[in-house]
Design a protein around this motif. Structure first.
Motif, mmCIF file in Angstrom:
data_model
loop_
_atom_site.group_PDB
_atom_site.id
_atom_site.type_symbol
_atom_site.label_atom_id
_atom_site.label_comp_id
_atom_site.label_asym_id
_atom_site.label_seq_id
_atom_site.Cartn_x
_atom_site.Cartn_y
_atom_site.Cartn_z
ATOM 1 N N LYS A 1 19.814 58.582 45.451
ATOM 2 C CA LYS A 1 19.466 57.402 46.253
ATOM 3 C C LYS A 1 20.493 56.288 46.063
ATOM 4 O O LYS A 1 20.820 55.573 47.011
ATOM 5 C CB LYS A 1 18.064 56.897 45.904
ATOM 6 C CG LYS A 1 16.978 57.766 46.464
ATOM 7 C CD LYS A 1 17.043 57.753 47.972
ATOM 8 C CE LYS A 1 15.908 58.480 48.608
ATOM 9 N NZ LYS A 1 16.008 58.517 50.063
ATOM 10 N N LEU A 2 21.017 56.135 44.841
ATOM 11 C CA LEU A 2 22.060 55.133 44.582
ATOM 12 C C LEU A 2 23.287 55.421 45.440
ATOM 13 O O LEU A 2 23.880 54.507 46.015
ATOM 14 C CB LEU A 2 22.441 55.131 43.099
ATOM 15 C CG LEU A 2 23.584 54.195 42.693
ATOM 16 C CD1 LEU A 2 23.214 52.742 42.961
ATOM 17 C CD2 LEU A 2 23.920 54.402 41.225
ATOM 18 N N GLY A 3 23.650 56.678 45.568
ATOM 19 C CA GLY A 3 24.773 57.060 46.432
ATOM 20 C C GLY A 3 24.528 56.670 47.875
ATOM 21 O O GLY A 3 25.424 56.188 48.570
ATOM 22 N N GLY A 4 23.302 56.868 48.338
ATOM 23 C CA GLY A 4 22.952 56.458 49.691
ATOM 24 C C GLY A 4 23.041 54.957 49.878
ATOM 25 O O GLY A 4 23.521 54.472 50.912
ATOM 26 N N LEU A 5 22.610 54.201 48.865
ATOM 27 C CA LEU A 5 22.711 52.740 48.935
ATOM 28 C C LEU A 5 24.168 52.283 48.931
ATOM 29 O O LEU A 5 24.536 51.370 49.668
ATOM 30 C CB LEU A 5 21.962 52.092 47.765
ATOM 31 C CG LEU A 5 20.450 52.120 47.834
ATOM 32 C CD1 LEU A 5 19.855 51.612 46.525
ATOM 33 C CD2 LEU A 5 19.944 51.297 49.010
ATOM 34 N N VAL B 1 34.083 57.472 42.385
ATOM 35 C CA VAL B 1 33.190 58.627 42.433
ATOM 36 C C VAL B 1 33.817 59.752 43.259
ATOM 37 O O VAL B 1 33.822 60.914 42.841
ATOM 38 C CB VAL B 1 31.809 58.212 42.998
ATOM 39 C CG1 VAL B 1 30.963 59.430 43.325
ATOM 40 C CG2 VAL B 1 31.085 57.303 42.022
ATOM 41 N N GLN B 2 34.372 59.419 44.427
ATOM 42 C CA GLN B 2 35.006 60.438 45.274
ATOM 43 C C GLN B 2 36.145 61.133 44.535
ATOM 44 O O GLN B 2 36.266 62.354 44.576
ATOM 45 C CB GLN B 2 35.558 59.807 46.555
ATOM 46 C CG GLN B 2 34.514 59.509 47.582
ATOM 47 C CD GLN B 2 35.119 58.817 48.798
ATOM 48 O OE1 GLN B 2 36.097 58.078 48.696
ATOM 49 N NE2 GLN B 2 34.512 59.037 49.947
ATOM 50 N N LYS C 1 30.257 49.948 49.129
ATOM 51 C CA LYS C 1 30.842 49.529 47.850
ATOM 52 C C LYS C 1 32.074 50.391 47.589
ATOM 53 O O LYS C 1 32.036 51.407 46.910
ATOM 54 C CB LYS C 1 29.830 49.667 46.713
ATOM 55 C CG LYS C 1 28.590 48.823 46.893
ATOM 56 C CD LYS C 1 28.931 47.362 46.763
ATOM 57 C CE LYS C 1 27.675 46.519 46.888
ATOM 58 N NZ LYS C 1 27.948 45.116 46.976
ATOM 59 N N GLN C 2 33.182 49.989 48.166
ATOM 60 C CA GLN C 2 34.395 50.810 48.217
ATOM 61 C C GLN C 2 34.970 51.166 46.845
ATOM 62 O O GLN C 2 35.350 52.297 46.616
ATOM 63 C CB GLN C 2 35.467 50.118 49.063
ATOM 64 C CG GLN C 2 35.084 49.993 50.515
ATOM 65 C CD GLN C 2 34.845 51.352 51.164
ATOM 66 O OE1 GLN C 2 35.526 52.325 50.875
ATOM 67 N NE2 GLN C 2 33.851 51.417 52.027
ATOM 68 N N LYS C 3 35.073 50.204 45.947
ATOM 69 C CA LYS C 3 35.706 50.468 44.654
ATOM 70 C C LYS C 3 34.926 51.539 43.882
ATOM 71 O O LYS C 3 35.511 52.476 43.357
ATOM 72 C CB LYS C 3 35.794 49.180 43.848
ATOM 73 C CG LYS C 3 36.597 49.302 42.590
ATOM 74 C CD LYS C 3 36.768 47.957 41.922
ATOM 75 C CE LYS C 3 37.665 48.072 40.731
ATOM 76 N NZ LYS C 3 37.887 46.793 40.067
ATOM 77 N N TYR D 1 27.674 60.932 44.634
ATOM 78 C CA TYR D 1 28.457 61.360 45.796
ATOM 79 C C TYR D 1 27.606 62.177 46.771
ATOM 80 O O TYR D 1 27.799 62.091 47.983
ATOM 81 C CB TYR D 1 29.689 62.137 45.351
ATOM 82 C CG TYR D 1 30.647 62.402 46.478
ATOM 83 C CD1 TYR D 1 31.292 61.350 47.121
ATOM 84 C CD2 TYR D 1 30.906 63.689 46.904
ATOM 85 C CE1 TYR D 1 32.167 61.585 48.167
ATOM 86 C CE2 TYR D 1 31.784 63.936 47.946
ATOM 87 C CZ TYR D 1 32.413 62.877 48.578
ATOM 88 O OH TYR D 1 33.276 63.108 49.613
ATOM 89 N N ALA D 2 26.672 62.955 46.260
ATOM 90 C CA ALA D 2 25.786 63.732 47.139
ATOM 91 C C ALA D 2 24.978 62.798 48.035
ATOM 92 O O ALA D 2 24.807 63.065 49.227
ATOM 93 C CB ALA D 2 24.854 64.616 46.317
ATOM 94 N N GLY D 3 24.499 61.694 47.485
ATOM 95 C CA GLY D 3 23.781 60.714 48.293
ATOM 96 C C GLY D 3 24.698 60.005 49.257
ATOM 97 O O GLY D 3 24.358 59.784 50.423
ATOM 98 N N PHE D 4 25.893 59.654 48.785
ATOM 99 C CA PHE D 4 26.876 58.971 49.629
ATOM 100 C C PHE D 4 27.313 59.859 50.789
ATOM 101 O O PHE D 4 27.442 59.411 51.924
ATOM 102 C CB PHE D 4 28.097 58.568 48.792
ATOM 103 C CG PHE D 4 29.182 57.927 49.602
ATOM 104 C CD1 PHE D 4 29.090 56.586 49.950
ATOM 105 C CD2 PHE D 4 30.282 58.649 50.016
ATOM 106 C CE1 PHE D 4 30.090 55.982 50.705
ATOM 107 C CE2 PHE D 4 31.280 58.055 50.771
ATOM 108 C CZ PHE D 4 31.183 56.712 51.114
#
Length: 180
Positions: A48-52, A65-66, A58-60, A100-103
Motif C-alpha cells: 500500500k505504501l508503494g501505491g501511495l 526503490v526502482q 515521491k520521485q527520490k 515497488y509492487a504497489g508502485f
C-alpha cells in the motif's frame, strides 16, 4: 508484542522465536500463527505504501526503490510472481520489492499469491534455524571452533551467492542494452 516486532524486524525475531519455542518459553503454534499474521500485515502495508508513493509521485524514494529492485529483477513488471517470492529470501531487497509492487500496480491477486508462497517458505526456514540451533546449543558450544568455521563459510557463501546473482543480472542487463 511479537506481532509488532516481527513486522518491524522479521528474520532475527523469527530465529529467536524458534529458540524460545524450543526452550518452552513460547507456545509454538501461537508463535507461528502470530508470525505469519505479522508477515502478511507487513507485506500489505509496504504494498500500500508503494501505491501511495506512486499516487503522490515521491520521485527520490521511488528512484531508489526502482534501482534496487531492477538491479535484481529487471523483468519485474512483466513477471512479478517469482521476484516477489525470491526477494523474501534476499536480505535488504524484500521491503523495496514490496513497495515497488504497489508502485508498479501489480495485481493484488498476484501479489497475495506470491507473498503467501514466500511467507510459507520464509517463516518455517528462519523459525527452523532458531529451533535447530537451540536444540543443538550444547553441541555447538562444545565444538565452537567448528561451529564458527561453518558460520563463517555460510556468511561468506551467502554474500558470494548474492554477488554472483547480482553480477549475472547486471551482465544480462548490459547484454540486453547492447542488442536493443
Amino acid at each position: 508484542m511479537l506481532f509488532i516486532v516481527t513486522a518491524i524486524e522479521g528474520e532475527l525475531v523469527i530465529i529467536f522465536s524458534g529458540v524460545a519455542s524450543h526452550l518452552g518459553i513460547l507456545d509454538t503454534p501461537t508463535v507461528l500463527i502470530t508470525i505469519f499474521a505479522a508477515a502478511g500485515m507487513k507485506s500489505f502495508v509496504f504494498y500500500k505504501l508503494g501505491g501511495l508513493l506512486q499516487r503522490f509521485h515521491k520521485q527520490k524514494m521511488i528512484r531508489y526503490v526502482q534501482h534496487k529492485v531492477r538491479s535484481f529483477f529487471p523483468n519485474f513488471k512483466q513477471k512479478p510472481m517469482v521476484p516477489i517470492i525470491i526477494s523474501k529470501l534476499i536480505y535488504g531487497v524484500n521491503h523495496a520489492t514490496l513497495i515497488y509492487a504497489g508502485f508498479a500496480k501489480i495485481k493484488p491477486r498476484i501479489f497475495i499469491q506470491a507473498e503467501t508462497i514466500a511467507n510459507l517458505l520464509w517463516v518455517p526456514a528462519f523459525f527452523g534455524i532458531g529451533y535447530y540451533f537451540s536444540a543443538n546449543v550444547s553441541e555447538i558450544t562444545r565444538n565452537f571452533q567448528k561451529f564458527s568455521l561453518y558460520l563463517a563459510i555460510f556468511v561468506i557463501g551467502f554474500f558470494a551467492l548474492e554477488y554472483i546473482i547480482r553480477s549475472i543480472v547486471e551482465f544480462k542487463n548490459t547484454e540486453n542494452d547492447g542488442t536493443e
